[in-house]
Design a protein around this motif. Structure first.
Motif, PDB file in Angstrom:
ATOM      1  N   PRO A   1       0.817  -1.209   0.000  1.00 38.83           N
ATOM      2  CA  PRO A   1       0.000   0.000   0.000  1.00 38.83           C
ATOM      3  C   PRO A   1       0.851   1.259   0.000  1.00 38.83           C
ATOM      4  O   PRO A   1       2.056   1.221   0.232  1.00 38.83           O
ATOM      5  N   ALA A   2       0.176   2.414  -0.278  1.00 41.08           N
ATOM      6  CA  ALA A   2       0.895   3.680  -0.346  1.00 41.08           C
ATOM      7  C   ALA A   2       1.577   4.002   0.975  1.00 41.08           C
ATOM      8  O   ALA A   2       2.650   4.580   0.995  1.00 41.08           O
TER       9      ALA A   2
ATOM     10  N   ASP B   1       1.949  -4.545   8.439  1.00 35.41           N
ATOM     11  CA  ASP B   1       2.665  -4.688   7.175  1.00 35.41           C
ATOM     12  C   ASP B   1       4.110  -5.156   7.327  1.00 35.41           C
ATOM     13  O   ASP B   1       4.640  -5.835   6.442  1.00 35.41           O
ATOM     14  N   PHE B   2       4.755  -4.794   8.442  1.00 38.08           N
ATOM     15  CA  PHE B   2       6.177  -5.065   8.604  1.00 38.08           C
ATOM     16  C   PHE B   2       6.466  -5.271  10.079  1.00 38.08           C
ATOM     17  O   PHE B   2       5.875  -4.593  10.938  1.00 38.08           O
TER      18      PHE B   2
ATOM     19  N   THR C   1       1.961  12.805  11.283  1.00 35.35           N
ATOM     20  CA  THR C   1       3.391  12.664  10.991  1.00 35.35           C
ATOM     21  C   THR C   1       3.608  12.229   9.549  1.00 35.35           C
ATOM     22  O   THR C   1       4.512  12.729   8.862  1.00 35.35           O
ATOM     23  N   VAL C   2       2.777  11.293   9.079  1.00 39.89           N
ATOM     24  CA  VAL C   2       2.898  10.822   7.693  1.00 39.89           C
ATOM     25  C   VAL C   2       2.706  11.974   6.722  1.00 39.89           C
ATOM     26  O   VAL C   2       3.476  12.142   5.760  1.00 39.89           O
ATOM     27  N   ARG C   3       1.688  12.789   6.967  1.00 43.59           N
ATOM     28  CA  ARG C   3       1.435  13.928   6.077  1.00 43.59           C
ATOM     29  C   ARG C   3       2.566  14.947   6.142  1.00 43.59           C
ATOM     30  O   ARG C   3       3.044  15.446   5.116  1.00 43.59           O
TER      31      ARG C   3
ATOM     32  N   LEU D   1       5.691  10.475   4.358  1.00 40.11           N
ATOM     33  CA  LEU D   1       6.236   9.141   4.614  1.00 40.11           C
ATOM     34  C   LEU D   1       5.595   8.070   3.741  1.00 40.11           C
ATOM     35  O   LEU D   1       4.436   8.176   3.336  1.00 40.11           O
ATOM     36  N   SER D   2       6.375   7.020   3.501  1.00 36.93           N
ATOM     37  CA  SER D   2       5.867   5.805   2.882  1.00 36.93           C
ATOM     38  C   SER D   2       5.695   4.696   3.912  1.00 36.93           C
ATOM     39  O   SER D   2       5.010   3.710   3.639  1.00 36.93           O
TER      40      SER D   2
END
Length: 350
Positions: free
Chosen positions: A8-9, A51-52, A306-308, A312-313
């Motif tokens: 995913p993005a 995801d990880f 934080t992502v925005r 971030l990916s």
């Protein structure tokens, strides 16, 4: 070569150092049981959609994981979907060829789910343990990274440097089924390290463990600018930050605070920092802080912000905290996967 990760993005992961915990009555848990608990936690993380999963490397009594690849291989046998990697691999005090061989093996047994995050680490116990001089700190990492950058391609290696004998057309086994091996560079806030990652065209993982995440925006901008100037392809940026999820904000903070106070206080005493205060802790868990502790909604909104802000990916939550117990960690993982991850994606879609 472009290494944009599949999926995913925004990838949402978890990290653990295998912090040695206490049980429900406060009795210390053995390192062996802590490792078995990490395996149980990883299985749950895979089931709830993480995801990880990253496993850190340390060589001290408060962390149970000194051989992350072994732990990750055990996790690979019990999971099927999430990617598996280090958080981080201390390349300076290891042999790059052996690191590559171990992760290539992990990649094989996990059916292509392995990745490595390389760094210099924030602890130095591995240097005297493995016979390295801290005075060579910079040279060791620079030289070994240059070698690993060739190894990760899976092609025969011809290389010479200052820290080991040269190689000429050397093939390293096992061979990768789908090269290159996904490789990130972990950075704690040094412009030189950011530029180094860009020079190799490798994804950047920012370790943000204190202060306001937005203060790292200049490093992200520097990284993207350096990629362009060095004519490297665009690469993802990730963040590793600590946090804890519980049913309410109050419960998350009350569960975390006594363990946070102890382990941060110990590290601070070793490095000359003052012990943490409750005021500082509460500030870190509030808006703009780098401690993602609270209810699923609170944590999701902080992660999305934080992502925005940093573009971030990936965001990896370091969910283990000193002696915080296994039951609390399991609940945190469950809430992160079932509520935080889908909510972050909803917020970002808005």
């Amino acid at each position: 070569m472009d290494q944009q990760p599949a999926g995913p993005a925004i990838e949402l992961g978890l990290d653990t150092f295998g912090d040695v915990t206490v049980d429900s009555d406060g009795t210390p848990v053995s390192g062996a049981q802590t490792l078995r608990n990490v395996l149980t936690q990883a299985v749950l993380a895979d089931e709830v959609g993480v995801d990880f999963l990253g496993v850190g490397e340390h060589h001290r009594d408060d962390y149970a994981v000194s051989a992350p690849e072994v732990v990750l291989a055990a996790i690979a046998a019990r999971t099927s979907r999430m990617r598996l990697g280090s958080a981080v691999t201390v390349l300076s005090s290891d042999d790059p060829i052996r690191v590559f061989e171990r992760f290539a093996t992990l990649d094989a047994v996990s059916s292509g789910r392995a990745e490595v995050i390389l760094g210099r680490g924030s602890f130095t116990e591995s240097f005297p343990l493995f016979g390295y001089d801290l005075a060579d700190y910079e040279e060791l990492f620079t030289d070994k990274l240059a070698l690993f950058d060739q190894l990760r391609t899976g092609e025969p290696v011809t290389w010479s440097g200052s820290t080991r004998s040269p190689l000429s057309g050397q093939v390293v086994y096992p061979r990768l089924e789908s090269p290159p091996l996904p490789t990130w560079i972990a950075v704690g806030g040094s412009p030189e390290s950011v530029i180094r990652a860009a020079g190799y065209g490798l994804p950047l993982m920012l370790a943000i463990i204190g202060g306001e995440p937005l203060r790292f925006k200049p490093y992200v901008d520097l990284y993207h600018r350096a990629l362009r100037e060095m004519e490297q392809p665009s690469q993802p940026v990730g963040v590793h930050s600590p946090g804890h999820v519980a049913d309410t904000d109050e419960l998350a903070r009350e569960q975390l605070w006594p363990h946070y106070r102890t382990y941060v206080g110990r590290i601070g005493a070793e490095r000359g920092w003052p012990p943490p205060t409750r005021i500082e802790f509460d500030r870190s868990t509030g808006p703009g802080g780098s401690l993602y502790a609270g209810s699923p909604e609170t944590v999701a909104r902080k992660i999305a912000d934080t992502v925005r802000a940093l573009g971030l990916s990936r965001f990896d939550l370091k969910y283990s905290h000193g002696t915080l117990g296994h039951d609390e960690l399991m609940r945190s993982i469950e809430l992160y996967g079932t509520q935080v991850i889908p909510r972050v994606r909803e917020l970002l879609a808005e």
